[in-house]
Design an enzyme around this catalytic site. Structure first.
Site, short mmCIF file in Angstrom:
data_model
loop_
_atom_site.label_atom_id
_atom_site.label_comp_id
_atom_site.label_asym_id
_atom_site.label_seq_id
_atom_site.Cartn_x
_atom_site.Cartn_y
_atom_site.Cartn_z
N ASP A 170 30.77 63.75 30.38
CA ASP A 170 30.01 64.44 29.35
C ASP A 170 30.56 65.85 29.19
O ASP A 170 31.02 66.45 30.16
CB ASP A 170 28.54 64.50 29.78
CG ASP A 170 27.68 65.24 28.77
OD1 ASP A 170 27.73 64.87 27.59
OD2 ASP A 170 27.01 66.20 29.16
N GLU A 254 31.81 60.79 25.36
CA GLU A 254 31.09 60.95 24.12
C GLU A 254 32.08 61.40 23.05
O GLU A 254 32.92 62.26 23.32
CB GLU A 254 30.03 62.04 24.32
CG GLU A 254 28.85 61.95 23.42
CD GLU A 254 27.79 62.95 23.85
OE1 GLU A 254 26.65 62.78 23.43
OE2 GLU A 254 28.10 63.91 24.57
N CYS A 306 16.16 59.43 30.84
CA CYS A 306 16.32 59.32 32.29
C CYS A 306 17.30 58.19 32.59
O CYS A 306 17.08 57.06 32.18
CB CYS A 306 14.98 59.08 32.96
SG CYS A 306 15.12 58.63 34.70
N CYS A 309 15.40 55.31 34.92
CA CYS A 309 14.40 54.36 34.44
C CYS A 309 14.41 54.16 32.93
O CYS A 309 13.77 53.25 32.42
CB CYS A 309 13.00 54.79 34.90
SG CYS A 309 12.37 56.22 34.01
N CYS A 325 12.13 63.40 36.07
CA CYS A 325 11.63 62.40 35.13
C CYS A 325 10.12 62.24 35.32
O CYS A 325 9.66 62.03 36.44
CB CYS A 325 12.35 61.07 35.37
SG CYS A 325 11.64 59.73 34.41
N CYS A 328 9.52 58.27 36.61
CA CYS A 328 9.93 57.75 37.93
C CYS A 328 10.13 58.86 38.95
O CYS A 328 10.37 58.59 40.12
CB CYS A 328 11.18 56.89 37.81
SG CYS A 328 12.68 57.83 37.46
N ASP A 335 23.61 67.64 33.10
CA ASP A 335 24.90 67.11 32.64
C ASP A 335 25.27 65.81 33.34
O ASP A 335 25.83 64.89 32.73
CB ASP A 335 26.00 68.15 32.84
CG ASP A 335 25.79 69.38 31.97
OD1 ASP A 335 25.14 69.24 30.91
OD2 ASP A 335 26.24 70.47 32.35
ZN LIG Z 1 12.98 58.06 35.14
#
Ligand SMILES: [Zn+2]
Length: 377
Positions: A170, A254, A306, A309, A325, A328, A335
């Protein structure tokens, strides 16, 4: 050489101007006809008769370059061309970098010397032996006054032994790039120092009187520093690209146009240029060493999802370097999380393209759950 550069520039600009005129008048005109008017017929007019003094291959190549530039712009307007919208091709300027391209009948190799049509034998300081007979040569004069020649040659690919590791990378907001393994690829420190000094030197030019000898001296200083920065950055990009391609079976990144969308305000042009160069080199090296390099094509909110999850947590301010997150509880580096999402998206793209025929890697379980493009495809 100066004369050849000048003539190629004039032909390039005449080509664009003629195309613009025909477009405004609604007149359809073939590429051959444009070339005939700006080269063959132009040589017969008193204003352009000096075009006959230089190698005509250089003029024909200038037409081809202009044609490609025009076509790219047109395709971009029509939406046929992928990536960022591009503008009308720029007219070539007398100042700055100059270049001409010559094909087979415009040059030859005479031992250590390079023969250029209508110029003669030129001494060359070879940086490396040519691996094959070149099909074309480009002669460049950089703004610092140095001349370079680069050849187009065919090269055999040398596939490296297969390896099981894959990586997503990234564009870092602070560094050059961050990998899904958590590695931060920074620009070298001395490059930052040089960039700062370059900016200072550039300000010095604007303080000098236009057209003065001092301004010219200051401009030359800037050109030399520019070369240093450019070459340092390129060297670093080559080494980084080679290492990533060698150590991984597949590298996913990307796309630059997509990256630009994702962080409009932050995408500094300098950073973009460095990133684009790195992508280009990885693509070339991957092809050469039999590895996979793929850009993820769609807009993915890679920094909002995330990677553990798949919950989308909404946009984050650039100052947010880490986040947990809410679903989770995983603590993410901004990054690295984005790079992990890119890896997952890249793998999913590849799996779709191969009809699900790819052997699942160890981290593939995560991919299924990450869902970075659930609903996007
Ligand atoms: Zn998560």
């Amino acid at each position: 050489m100066a004369r050849t550069f000048g003539c190629a520039r004039v032909v390039f600009n005449d080509y664009l101007r003629l195309r613009d005129e025909c477009r405004a008048a609604g007149e359809k005109i073939s590429d051959t006809e444009v070339q005939r008017r700006v080269v063959t017929l132009a040589k017969l007019t008193p204003e352009r008769e000096w075009l006959g003094e230089v190698a005509s291959v250089a003029l024909v190549q200038a037409c081809q370059d202009a044609r490609r530039a025009y076509r790219n712009w047109f395709d971009s307007l029509a939406g046929v061309r992928k990536g960022r919208r591009i503008g009308h091709p720029r007219f070539r300027s007398k100042r700055g970098r100059q270049s001409v391209r010559l094909t087979r009948n415009g040059f030859a190799l005479h031992g250590e010397r390079l023969y250029l049509a209508k110029i003669g034998d030129v001494r060359v300081k070879w940086s490396r032996p040519l691996p094959a007979v070149p099909s074309s040569v480009t002669v460049v004069r950089e703004p610092d006054g140095r001349f370079y020649v680069s050849f187009v040659v065919e090269r055999q690919a040398v596939p490296l032994p297969a390896c099981g590791h894959e990586v997503g990378i990234d564009v870092g907001l602070v560094s050059l790039a961050v990998t899904s393994d958590g590695e931060v690829i920074a620009n070298p420190r001395f490059l930052r120092k040089r960039e700062r000094r370059l900016a200072q030197a550039q300000r010095a030019v604007s303080r000098k009187q236009k057209g003065s000898a001092n301004r010219e001296k200051a401009r030359h200083r800037v050109a030399v520093m520019h070369r240093n920065v450019r070459e340092t950055r390129r060297d670093h990009a080559h080494k980084t690209a080679l290492r990533l391609v060698r150590d991984n079976q597949a590298v996913y990144a990307e796309d630059i146009a997509v990256a630009g969308l994702a962080r409009t305000r932050l995408a500094k042009s300098v950073h973009d240029a460095g990133w684009a160069q790195l992508l280009r080199l990885m693509e070339q090296k991957a092809a050469h060493y039999g590895r996979t390099f793929a850009k993820i094509g769609r807009f993915e909110p890679t920094s909002q999802v995330c990677s553990a999850c798949g919950v989308k947590d909404g946009p984050k301010r650039p100052s947010v370097r880490q986040w947990a997150c809410p679903a989770c509880g995983t603590l993410h580096d901004r990054d690295v999380n984005a790079a992990k999402n890119i890896l997952a998206a890249g793998r999913a793209d590849r799996r779709n393209a191969c009809g699900g025929d790819i052997r699942p890697g160890p981290a593939l379980a995560v991919t299924g759950e990450a869902g970075t493009h659930r609903g996007a495809a």
